[in-house]
Design an enzyme around this catalytic site. Structure first.
Site, mmCIF file in Angstrom:
data_model
loop_
_atom_site.group_PDB
_atom_site.id
_atom_site.type_symbol
_atom_site.label_atom_id
_atom_site.label_comp_id
_atom_site.label_asym_id
_atom_site.label_seq_id
_atom_site.Cartn_x
_atom_site.Cartn_y
_atom_site.Cartn_z
ATOM 1 N N GLU A 406 0.832 -1.200 0.000
ATOM 2 C CA GLU A 406 0.000 0.000 0.000
ATOM 3 C C GLU A 406 0.868 1.251 0.000
ATOM 4 O OE1 GLU A 406 -2.998 2.435 3.031
ATOM 5 O OE2 GLU A 406 -2.389 0.385 3.496
ATOM 6 N N ASP A 480 -1.467 -1.114 5.526
ATOM 7 C CA ASP A 480 -1.399 -0.560 6.874
ATOM 8 C C ASP A 480 -2.363 -1.273 7.814
ATOM 9 O OD1 ASP A 480 0.386 1.252 5.883
ATOM 10 O OD2 ASP A 480 -1.006 2.943 5.816
ATOM 11 N N ASP A 482 -4.628 -0.273 9.689
ATOM 12 C CA ASP A 482 -5.676 0.670 10.076
ATOM 13 C C ASP A 482 -6.892 0.464 9.182
ATOM 14 O OD1 ASP A 482 -4.931 1.708 7.642
ATOM 15 O OD2 ASP A 482 -4.108 3.576 8.434
ATOM 16 N N ASP A 484 -8.086 2.278 6.592
ATOM 17 C CA ASP A 484 -7.810 2.399 5.159
ATOM 18 C C ASP A 484 -7.097 1.162 4.636
ATOM 19 O OD1 ASP A 484 -9.009 4.828 4.802
ATOM 20 O OD2 ASP A 484 -7.189 6.004 5.096
#
Length: 623
Positions: A406, A480, A482, A484
């Protein structure tokens, strides 16, 4: 050779063989409930309410029960006797019970018959006892408990999801039958599992509706076709949705036939012919130069084909394909007759399907042109790799792995931290396309998808995908830790599930597990994967307050916050990293979940988030 392998597939086949026998009893009119139990010690039980395996003396001089449990092809349903009561059967040539016996460390069989409970015990196929009366019962049936042989199988752990999928199929395919599934083993987080009951009054029509959950359908009720010809029973249910995938599931005598066979080919040919004939007769293809292919008409179709054949001929011992040639003509005749009548009686539905088929044909033509442009430019050629790809030097695919990373920043860090010999890095910018809402022609215009397909070398879509051309043994999604990152992972998983399912089925897809926290004390660093590990650490540290002295709690908001050495040590190094292998043990449930999360219908997704949202750790630090 009878169970296919000594891996997980062969292991689960043991339970399937016993359930096959129980279902055959019910289909013949004896009993209505089958119970399957997975015990905490690793053994399994299958119990039914049928007539019970015969226990009287066999011509060989021993109990008929012992003959059935120790001799191949001894099942009564295959001996040609009218008294056997079986017109069709899913068990293969009467080998089921004897094969389970031979491949079990131990097995106990109890037969309830004539007011008594008879029992016999075996070890690796050898009788340990004679058939003994151990109790009384007014009920009838057979209960088999067995422990798979660890010296034979690579694993003896039964997958809850794999069995649930198969038992659910059994219940859909046999209208009204009740299947009770109990798993006495606790979940990974220590919770008890609820008993699951599978029973569907709608049969395969309910099966189709189950597949189409959360999808927008073109007609409320599935089209249902049934008939019996030459002792072959045929059931077909189908329903169209607004999506772009074709989902066709075929079965013969309750056995899944993933490679199809003559029942499936008969359906497809008659289906295509009937719809084209209807379209021509009502001039629905005017102003177009399109000829509808079967693939065009089947776009968005979910169908279940189930046939019951007196003497099934399966190609291969694991029953992958139905080989009875006479079934093709029987299915063709029924579909021609009954589908034609349905279309005549439901013109609005017929016109909706034809219109969608025309759009599919146009998209297919656009995809063909897009492929030609791509090939002409050499975009998918291995000699024209994506500019951002940092490839590895190793050329043996079995030794290579590719990271889909990413963001450009994290991609740059990963390139510095990788082992250049066998690790390739492809940075991905942006969130990409939701392939659940796009046809192939649109997907082929997405730069991110083109980069991934080019790097992997497999091609894309049913016509072009070739797993043998895969350039990397492991394809690893690294995003990541998280919200997103989770979204990006879901988009990529949706792409692979919809457009490259073989990649998942063959075990080539993985998810990297970057840490969420770093705890540093002096020169020593400790990495924690999630909030749960962090809470455990804080609890431990609170017991010894000295541990917190001179310590520092870093929370990573993204991969790019780690330097190359940290990313290498925590996420990429084969010796220290954690990889999650993406598996598809329950394809139906996976399809349902991807549709729920990535489809057009908002309400089911809202309900799902409201129900499970509290279990998710939302990253609000950067909000």
């Amino acid at each position: 050779m009878y169970i296919g392998s000594t891996g997980p597939t062969g292991l689960h086949h043991l339970i399937k063989e016993l359930v096959d026998n129980s279902i055959d009893e019910i289909t013949a009119g004896f009993g209505s409930v089958v119970e399957i139990i997975l015990h905490a010690d690793g053994s399994a039980t299958v119990s039914d309410q049928g007539r019970g395996i015969p226990v009287g003396r066999h011509a060989s001089g021993v109990s008929a029960l012992q003959v059935v449990m120790t001799t191949l092809h001894a099942g009564g349903k295959f001996d040609g006797r009218a008294s056997s009561g079986y017109k069709t059967a899913g068990g293969l040539h009467g080998v089921g019970a004897s094969i389970v016996n031979a491949l079990s460390e131990w097995i106990h069989v109890q037969v309830r018959q004539n007011g008594k409970v008879h029992q016999q015990k075996y070890a690796r196929g050898i009788p340990l006892t004679k058939v003994e009366v151990v109790g009384v019962s007014e009920k009838t049936g057979t209960t088999t408990t067995f422990m798979p042989d660890s010296e034979v199988f690579e694993t003896i752990y039964f997958s809850h999801d794999v069995l649930a999928e198969r038992l659910r199929e059994f219940a859909f395919l046999n209208r009204g039958i009740k299947i009770v599934f109990k798993d006495e083993r606790r979940t990974e987080d220590g919770k008890e599992r609820e008993t699951r009951v599978f029973q569907y009054a709608g049969g395969i029509s309910s099966f189709v509706q189950y597949h189409n959950q959360n999808k927008e359908v073109l007609h409320k009720d599935p089209i249902y076709i049934e008939g019996i010809r030459d002792d072959v029973t045929v059931e077909i249910a189908l329903q169209f949705n607004t999506g772009y995938s074709e989902n066709l599931f075929s079965y013969a005598n309750n056995v899944r036939t993933p490679e199809g066979g003559f029942h499936e080919s008969g359906f497809k040919s008659a289906f295509t012919r009937t719809f084209n004939a209807y379209a021509r007769s009502y001039d629905l293809l005017k102003n177009t130069k399109i000829t509808l292919s079967g693939e065009d008409i089947r776009e968005g179709m979910t169908a279940v084909i189930s046939v019951k054949v007196p003497e099934p001929q399966f190609e291969g011992q694991t029953k992958q394909k139905l080989g009875n040639t006479e079934v093709e003509g029987i299915v063709q005749a029924l579909v021609n007759e009954k589908l034609k009548a349905y279309l005549e009686e439901n013109p609005n539905i017929a016109k909706k399907v034809i219109q969608k088929s025309i759009q599919a044909a146009q998209a297919r033509d656009a995809a063909r042109r897009a492929r030609e442009v791509i090939r002409r430019k050499g975009i998918l050629d291995s000699a024209s790799m994506p500019g951002k790809l940092a490839d590895c030097s190793e050329r043996d695919p079995a030794l290579c792995e590719a990271f889909l990373v990413e963001g450009d920043s994290a991609g740059g860090t990963a390139k510095q931290g990788r082992d250049r010999r066998f690790q390739a890095i492809l940075p991905l910018k942006g969130k990409g396309i939701n392939v659940a809402k796009a046809r192939l022609d649109k997907i082929l215009k997405n730069d991110q998808i083109i980069d991934i397909v080019t790097m992997l070398g497999t091609g894309i879509g049913q016509e072009d995908f070739t797993l043998e051309k895969l350039r990397y043994n492991k394809v690893i999604i690294m995003a990541d830790a998280d919200v997103d990152g989770a979204h990006i992972r879901t988009l990529l998983l949706t792409f692979f599930f919809r457009q490259m399912p073989q990649l998942v089925l063959e075990g080539h897809l993985y998810i990297a597990q970057p840490p969420l926290y770093q705890i540093r004390k002096g020169r020593r660093a400790r990495y924690l994967q999630n909030d749960e590990q962090m809470n455990d650490y804080l609890l431990e540290a609170s017991m010894e307050s000295a541990k917190l002295t001179n310590s520092r709690i870093t929370r990573y908001k993204g991969l790019a916050e780690m330097n190359a050495d940290q990313l290498k040590d925590t996420t990429m190094n084969r010796e220290s990293r954690i990889l999650l292998q993406v598996k598809m043990e329950d394809a139906v449930e996976a399809d349902r979940m991807f549709t729920l999360l990535m489809g057009d219908d908002v309400d089911p997704r809202r309900v799902f988030i409201e129900k499970y949202g509290s279990q998710v750790n939302l990253d609000l630090y950067g909000a």
